[in-house]
Design an enzyme around this catalytic site. Sequence first.
Site, PDB file in Angstrom:
ATOM      1  N   THR A 110      23.921  58.890   4.496  1.00 32.82           N
ATOM      2  CA  THR A 110      25.093  59.337   3.734  1.00 32.82           C
ATOM      3  C   THR A 110      26.393  59.297   4.539  1.00 32.82           C
ATOM      4  O   THR A 110      27.473  59.354   3.972  1.00 32.82           O
ATOM      5  CB  THR A 110      24.881  60.780   3.211  1.00 32.82           C
ATOM      6  OG1 THR A 110      24.572  61.624   4.318  1.00 32.82           O
ATOM      7  CG2 THR A 110      23.758  60.833   2.186  1.00 32.82           C
ATOM      8  N   VAL A 159      28.607  55.380   8.962  1.00 31.28           N
ATOM      9  CA  VAL A 159      27.856  54.226   9.472  1.00 31.28           C
ATOM     10  C   VAL A 159      26.662  53.934   8.556  1.00 31.28           C
ATOM     11  O   VAL A 159      26.350  52.772   8.268  1.00 31.28           O
ATOM     12  CB  VAL A 159      27.425  54.439  10.942  1.00 31.28           C
ATOM     13  CG1 VAL A 159      26.543  53.292  11.420  1.00 31.28           C
ATOM     14  CG2 VAL A 159      28.658  54.542  11.839  1.00 31.28           C
ATOM     15  N   SER A 213      20.970  67.082   1.659  1.00 34.15           N
ATOM     16  CA  SER A 213      21.061  65.928   0.743  1.00 34.15           C
ATOM     17  C   SER A 213      19.710  65.579   0.130  1.00 34.15           C
ATOM     18  O   SER A 213      19.642  64.889  -0.888  1.00 34.15           O
ATOM     19  CB  SER A 213      21.579  64.692   1.494  1.00 34.15           C
ATOM     20  OG  SER A 213      22.887  64.911   1.951  1.00 34.15           O
ATOM     21  N   ARG A 233      20.961  55.170  24.956  1.00 34.65           N
ATOM     22  CA  ARG A 233      21.556  54.002  25.640  1.00 34.65           C
ATOM     23  C   ARG A 233      21.226  53.958  27.121  1.00 34.65           C
ATOM     24  O   ARG A 233      21.194  52.891  27.715  1.00 34.65           O
ATOM     25  CB  ARG A 233      23.076  53.980  25.427  1.00 34.65           C
ATOM     26  CG  ARG A 233      23.455  53.560  24.023  1.00 34.65           C
ATOM     27  CD  ARG A 233      24.950  53.383  23.865  1.00 34.65           C
ATOM     28  NE  ARG A 233      25.309  53.356  22.450  1.00 34.65           N
ATOM     29  CZ  ARG A 233      26.467  53.786  21.966  1.00 34.65           C
ATOM     30  NH1 ARG A 233      27.381  54.285  22.794  1.00 34.65           N
ATOM     31  NH2 ARG A 233      26.717  53.726  20.678  1.00 34.65           N
ATOM     32  N   CYS A 284      31.024  51.005  20.341  1.00 33.42           N
ATOM     33  CA  CYS A 284      31.828  50.090  19.514  1.00 33.42           C
ATOM     34  C   CYS A 284      33.022  49.518  20.277  1.00 33.42           C
ATOM     35  O   CYS A 284      33.354  48.347  20.127  1.00 33.42           O
ATOM     36  CB  CYS A 284      32.304  50.792  18.248  1.00 33.42           C
ATOM     37  SG  CYS A 284      33.077  52.389  18.557  1.00 33.42           S
ATOM     38  N   SER A 296      38.133  55.119  11.898  1.00 28.31           N
ATOM     39  CA  SER A 296      36.760  55.023  11.368  1.00 28.31           C
ATOM     40  C   SER A 296      35.736  55.169  12.478  1.00 28.31           C
ATOM     41  O   SER A 296      34.578  55.497  12.226  1.00 28.31           O
ATOM     42  CB  SER A 296      36.549  53.710  10.615  1.00 28.31           C
ATOM     43  OG  SER A 296      36.859  52.611  11.452  1.00 28.31           O
ATOM     44  N   GLU A 336      34.340  58.808  25.698  1.00 22.61           N
ATOM     45  CA  GLU A 336      34.502  57.375  25.446  1.00 22.61           C
ATOM     46  C   GLU A 336      34.795  56.573  26.709  1.00 22.61           C
ATOM     47  O   GLU A 336      34.360  55.441  26.854  1.00 22.61           O
ATOM     48  CB  GLU A 336      35.634  57.193  24.425  1.00 22.61           C
ATOM     49  CG  GLU A 336      35.621  55.899  23.680  1.00 22.61           C
ATOM     50  CD  GLU A 336      34.522  55.790  22.636  1.00 22.61           C
ATOM     51  OE1 GLU A 336      34.399  54.700  22.070  1.00 22.61           O
ATOM     52  OE2 GLU A 336      33.786  56.758  22.394  1.00 22.61           O
ATOM     53  N   ARG A 356      43.132  57.074  20.491  1.00 26.00           N
ATOM     54  CA  ARG A 356      42.950  57.003  19.036  1.00 26.00           C
ATOM     55  C   ARG A 356      44.297  56.671  18.396  1.00 26.00           C
ATOM     56  O   ARG A 356      45.304  57.333  18.680  1.00 26.00           O
ATOM     57  CB  ARG A 356      42.428  58.338  18.504  1.00 26.00           C
ATOM     58  CG  ARG A 356      42.037  58.297  17.042  1.00 26.00           C
ATOM     59  CD  ARG A 356      40.735  57.560  16.792  1.00 26.00           C
ATOM     60  NE  ARG A 356      39.572  58.284  17.267  1.00 26.00           N
ATOM     61  CZ  ARG A 356      38.365  57.718  17.452  1.00 26.00           C
ATOM     62  NH1 ARG A 356      38.183  56.425  17.205  1.00 26.00           N
ATOM     63  NH2 ARG A 356      37.343  58.433  17.881  1.00 26.00           N
ATOM     64  N   HIS A 413      39.073  47.980  16.605  1.00 25.00           N
ATOM     65  CA  HIS A 413      39.428  48.477  17.944  1.00 25.00           C
ATOM     66  C   HIS A 413      40.068  47.338  18.735  1.00 25.00           C
ATOM     67  O   HIS A 413      39.508  46.239  18.828  1.00 25.00           O
ATOM     68  CB  HIS A 413      38.174  48.945  18.689  1.00 25.00           C
ATOM     69  CG  HIS A 413      37.598  50.237  18.189  1.00 25.00           C
ATOM     70  ND1 HIS A 413      38.213  51.046  17.268  1.00 25.00           N
ATOM     71  CD2 HIS A 413      36.426  50.862  18.524  1.00 25.00           C
ATOM     72  CE1 HIS A 413      37.454  52.120  17.044  1.00 25.00           C
ATOM     73  NE2 HIS A 413      36.366  52.030  17.792  1.00 25.00           N
TER      74      HIS A 413
END
Length: 362
Positions: free
Chosen positions: A12, A15, A40, A117, A157, A186, A209, A243, A250
Amino acid sequence: MNKLRVGILGATGMVGQRFISLLENHPWFEVVTVAASERSAGKTYEEAVGDRWKMTKPMPEAVKKLVVKNVSEVEAVAAGVDFVFSAVDMSKDAIKAIEEAYAKTETPVVSNNSAHRWTDDVPMVIPELNPEHFEVIKSQRKRLGTKRGFIAVKPNCSIQSYTPVLHALREFGPKVVVATTYQAISGAGKTFKDWPEMIDNVIPYIGGEEEKSEQEPLKIWGKVEDGKIVKANGPLITTQCIRVPVSDGHTAAVFVSFEKKPTKEQMIKAWAEYKGLPQEMNLPSAPKQFIKYFEEDNRPQTNLDRDYENGMGICVGRVREDTVYDYKFVGLSHNTVRGAAGGAVLNAELLKALGYITAKEA
């Protein structure tokens, strides 16, 4: 050909929605199960998402009436699918645990999340760059005690806007990289409607990040040794992540010095000619031309270029010599397509083509 049955964990969220959108009419995969949080569960997908559908394309008819399952009921969700895409929104430890639980039901997990990762036997792959890392799946299966279950992830990303560009130049030995990324909203799972503070604003901090941007390329450029991925020692990468008020896409402003300085013409030729396994195997989501160089001074632009090759290509422009480093350039990638769901779909296509993902026996 019978399509593989796909489940989406975290279906939902933004992504998850992008997965659903990209997988509509996919030639190899069919979404048969959607799973999300307990609140949900039991609703139809259409009811569960309500007015929070964030894609520009309408919600595919095929998923509207699917009843959302509780993502925590692992056996029940895994029973009806051949593999899952993971985009769950939980704490890192909870994500690690739930992805391993799915893998242990003999269900491959192709994850968009960052939790695994740095697990050293989990491949973190940009399919055009390091598909050989999939060979650690053998060792991972031994650790998990599985025959077909495993976890594979895609990287952050924002690194997609410069890591492929540098990868295509590896013969020249990039040694120092300074990158500033200008990241779309996003990337935080938001639109301007639900984040009005971002209009006419720049925020100079995105939690976690910068470390990801500096370290993850080194894992991608690492080697498989004794069933583990050992990260590369270089290049030395330093970043800032900002941002900006952009919906998708990006951008990276990059400075780089090389062991053997190429000419500008050599760089542009290397980008134009660079291909990986997805191009050689003609995978359904693979961009035909992976990296595109723009000659115009004012390109690439998010608005004009983020959807290049359906959002799966990488754009680069403004390459020029620098007074401190050898060169500087600007890169661009679509953060929720190539950078998130699309990159995971391409990983799944490659894993299927290489025989890692197969249909479960009935």
